[in-house]
Design a protein around this motif. Structure first.
Motif, PDB file in Angstrom:
ATOM      1  N   HIS A 223     -57.315 -13.460 -39.396  1.00  0.00           N
ATOM      2  CA  HIS A 223     -57.493 -14.801 -39.937  1.00  0.00           C
ATOM      3  C   HIS A 223     -57.918 -14.705 -41.397  1.00  0.00           C
TER       4      HIS A 223
ATOM      5  N   TYR B 101     -53.230 -25.993 -40.246  1.00  0.00           N
ATOM      6  CA  TYR B 101     -54.393 -25.118 -40.402  1.00  0.00           C
ATOM      7  C   TYR B 101     -53.859 -23.737 -40.757  1.00  0.00           C
TER       8      TYR B 101
ATOM      9  N   GLU C   4     -55.324 -20.887 -41.835  1.00  0.00           N
ATOM     10  CA  GLU C   4     -56.224 -19.727 -41.867  1.00  0.00           C
ATOM     11  C   GLU C   4     -55.976 -18.751 -40.719  1.00  0.00           C
ATOM     12  N   CYS C   5     -55.048 -19.088 -39.835  1.00  0.00           N
ATOM     13  CA  CYS C   5     -54.594 -18.144 -38.809  1.00  0.00           C
ATOM     14  C   CYS C   5     -53.270 -18.667 -38.262  1.00  0.00           C
TER      15      CYS C   5
ATOM     16  N   PRO D 123     -59.280 -18.680 -35.022  1.00  0.00           N
ATOM     17  CA  PRO D 123     -60.108 -19.030 -36.184  1.00  0.00           C
ATOM     18  C   PRO D 123     -61.436 -18.276 -36.153  1.00  0.00           C
TER      19      PRO D 123
ATOM     20  N   PRO E 252     -58.425 -24.291 -33.650  1.00  0.00           N
ATOM     21  CA  PRO E 252     -59.175 -24.799 -34.813  1.00  0.00           C
ATOM     22  C   PRO E 252     -59.351 -26.308 -34.731  1.00  0.00           C
TER      23      PRO E 252
ATOM     24  N   HIS F 130     -60.853 -28.678 -38.808  1.00  0.00           N
ATOM     25  CA  HIS F 130     -60.270 -28.006 -39.971  1.00  0.00           C
ATOM     26  C   HIS F 130     -61.267 -27.835 -41.097  1.00  0.00           C
TER      27      HIS F 130
END
Length: 533
Positions: A163, A196, A198-199, A247, A254, A257
């Motif tokens: 992530h 989202y 981040e992953c 996450p 997630p 957010h």
């Protein structure tokens, strides 16, 4: 004259704290180790660092004296006791060829060894190791850290981080982001279409979106490359691997957010089932269940991020649609997708590392907001179908047991009495529930604290969770090494935690001391002074 580093009086305790406290570099207002300014280069011996090292000299001298007279206190517990680890800074490696603030980290490792800590945890970032090109892994910075840990005589647990992390300024690999620009359904998506980033979405685990390779294939190659590169450390220095599963590395969706502002009650969150691959899975599941209209999307009356449970028809306690046949259908599917994702990742890691005398773990978060409601809506949006009438963690624990993996539970520093008024939160009850499920399925449990900032009553709560006669935790990782960790107030409490784990029936005055000769101390201090050129 001799100086006691860890002894019986307050002055002696102060000496112990100075081993760490004087590692806080520069401005005392700095709150994160990663914010300390360093002159970085591509070599691991990062230089031009200026800070006081009197205390570090003490730890170095004590380490050098060990060969002639090993009288340092041994605070780590026996095999059936609680072992204590400390997390290294998130950005200890942010360039694959360098170790950030290497001298300070090395000094900190020696001081941890002096105190008797069992080992350290190292975050290993996908976006650092495999940043430029898929399949090209660069491990030199992390290999340097492993060697530092080995030389310090500590054990190492490695956390695979698939992530991104805003705090450490580490993104997903560049090539992933480039593919994501043309294929945004790589990412989890909420009802409004917000991604989202981040992953990756768990729905691409089996989708060949990376030049014919699935996400699981890419994760597996990462693990295999690590195994080949660190084979001489596995089972000796490296004794644990944590598989990132979502996450912040945790097994969850997630559902939020954005981080909730301090002092604000967190809303229930949103379901993350709106990327095309998740919707495709939902459609297939609904058709197989004989209700194709249930597969057209997520709940029409689902909550938004900042709503309270009673602020929407789905999660309200009385008459909420979470209790309807459709609600059961959707929540069963949503949670099973998360469990299947966790099973695939833990199975992958176990197949590679289990024969290396390395324990494989995964992190299950304590989503404790709104736990005192009937619907437990924050858990529902995060992927745990846990309500007043249903145990949502039994299947998760069974999945960990199936893969012979250990479960890591953060939040062992949290208590009910210090939760925000109106949040209907109960971290204590949720922790007890999850640990009960683990006990039922014979899953070993490790613990962590919830934050790098000390929460009210946190150390007292950690001690209670670890030292209770019914506790089943055999390893605890304190997060994380940095300026706050080395602050006098925090480190005094940390020292007492170490002591309580080593000798729970002993008072401070009963614990052994470590003597350091003044002449040797001064000599080591002079040798270790780091002045800016």
């Amino acid at each position: 004259m001799e100086v006691s580093v860890i002894g019986s009086s307050q002055a002696q305790i102060g000496r112990s704290e100075s081993v760490f406290g004087e590692l806080v570099m520069g401005n005392p207002k700095v709150h994160a180790f990663s914010r300390v300014s360093f002159a970085r280069n591509r070599r691991c011996d990062v230089g031009r660092v200026r800070f006081s090292l009197k205390a570090v000299a003490e730890s170095q001298v004590a380490e050098s004296n060990k060969d002639s007279a090993d009288n340092s206190p041994k605070f780590s517990r026996s095999n059936d006791g609680v072992k204590l680890y400390v997390g290294l800074p998130l950005d200890v490696v942010s360039d694959p060829h360098a170790v950030n603030h290497a001298r300070a980290v090395s000094a900190g490792l020696k001081a941890l060894k002096l105190l008797g800590v069992e080992g350290v945890e190292l975050p290993v970032w996908w976006g650092v190791v495999e940043n430029e090109t898929m399949g090209k892994h660069e491990w030199s910075g992390y290999l340097a850290v492993a060697e530092m840990v080995k030389k310090a005589g500590l054990k190492l647990h490695v956390s695979f981080c698939f992530h991104a992390c805003k705090e450490a300024k580490i993104s997903l690999p560049k090539w992933v982001s480039e593919i994501g620009e043309n294929h945004p359904d790589l990412y989890f998506t909420d009802r409004s279409g917000e991604r989202y980033k981040e992953c990756l979405s768990l729905a691409v685990d089996d989708v060949p979106v990376f030049d014919g390779k699935t996400a699981l294939h890419v994760y597996k190659e990462f693990c295999e490359s690590f195994e080949a590169s660190f084979k001489h450390y596995l089972g000796s220095t490296i004794t644990g691997i944590t598989m990132g599963m979502g996450p912040n590395g945790e097994l969850r969706y997630p559902s939020h957010h954005q981080k909730t502002a301090d002092g604000t009650v967190q809303g229930v969150g949103e379901f993350q089932c709106y990327d095309k691959n998740m919707l495709s899975h939902l459609k297939q599941h609904a058709e197989a269940a004989g209700n194709p209209f249930w597969g057209l999307g997520g709940p029409h009356d689902a909550p938004s991020y900042n709503q309270s449970p009673d602020g929407n028809p789905f999660s309200k306690d009385d008459g909420g649609s979470w209790e309807s046949p459709y609600g059961d259908f959707f929540l069963s599917w949503y949670s099973s997708q998360l469990a299947s994702h966790g099973n695939a990742l833990l199975s992958t890691a176990s197949s590679i590392f289990s024969h290396k005398d390395v324990t494989v773990s995964g992190v299950v978060p304590l989503v404790h907001s709104w736990y005192r409601t009937r619907s437990h809506p924050a858990e529902l949006t995060a992927g745990f179908y846990n309500t007043v009438a249903r145990d949502g963690y039994d299947a998760v624990a069974e999945m960990f047991a199936r893969n012979s993996c250990k479960m890591i539970l953060p939040g062992m520093d949290l208590s009910d009495e210090h939760q925000l008024e109106g949040s209907l939160s109960s971290p204590e009850s949720l922790l007890a529930q999850v640990m009960s499920s683990c006990s039922k399925h014979n899953v070993e449990v490790s613990g962590q604290n919830s934050s790098i900032s000390q929460v009210p009553g946190g150390f007292g709560r950690i001690k209670k969770n670890l030292l209770d006669e019914n506790a089943a935790v055999d390893l605890f990782t304190y997060q994380r090494m940095g300026a706050h960790f080395f602050s006098p107030e925090n480190f005094r409490s940390f020292t007492e935690l170490v002591r309580s784990l080593s000798q729970p029936s002993m008072g401070v005055d009963d614990l052994p001391g470590v003597n350091v000769k003044t002449a040797e101390l001064k000599q080591a201090e002079a040798k270790l002074q780091m002045q800016a050129a």
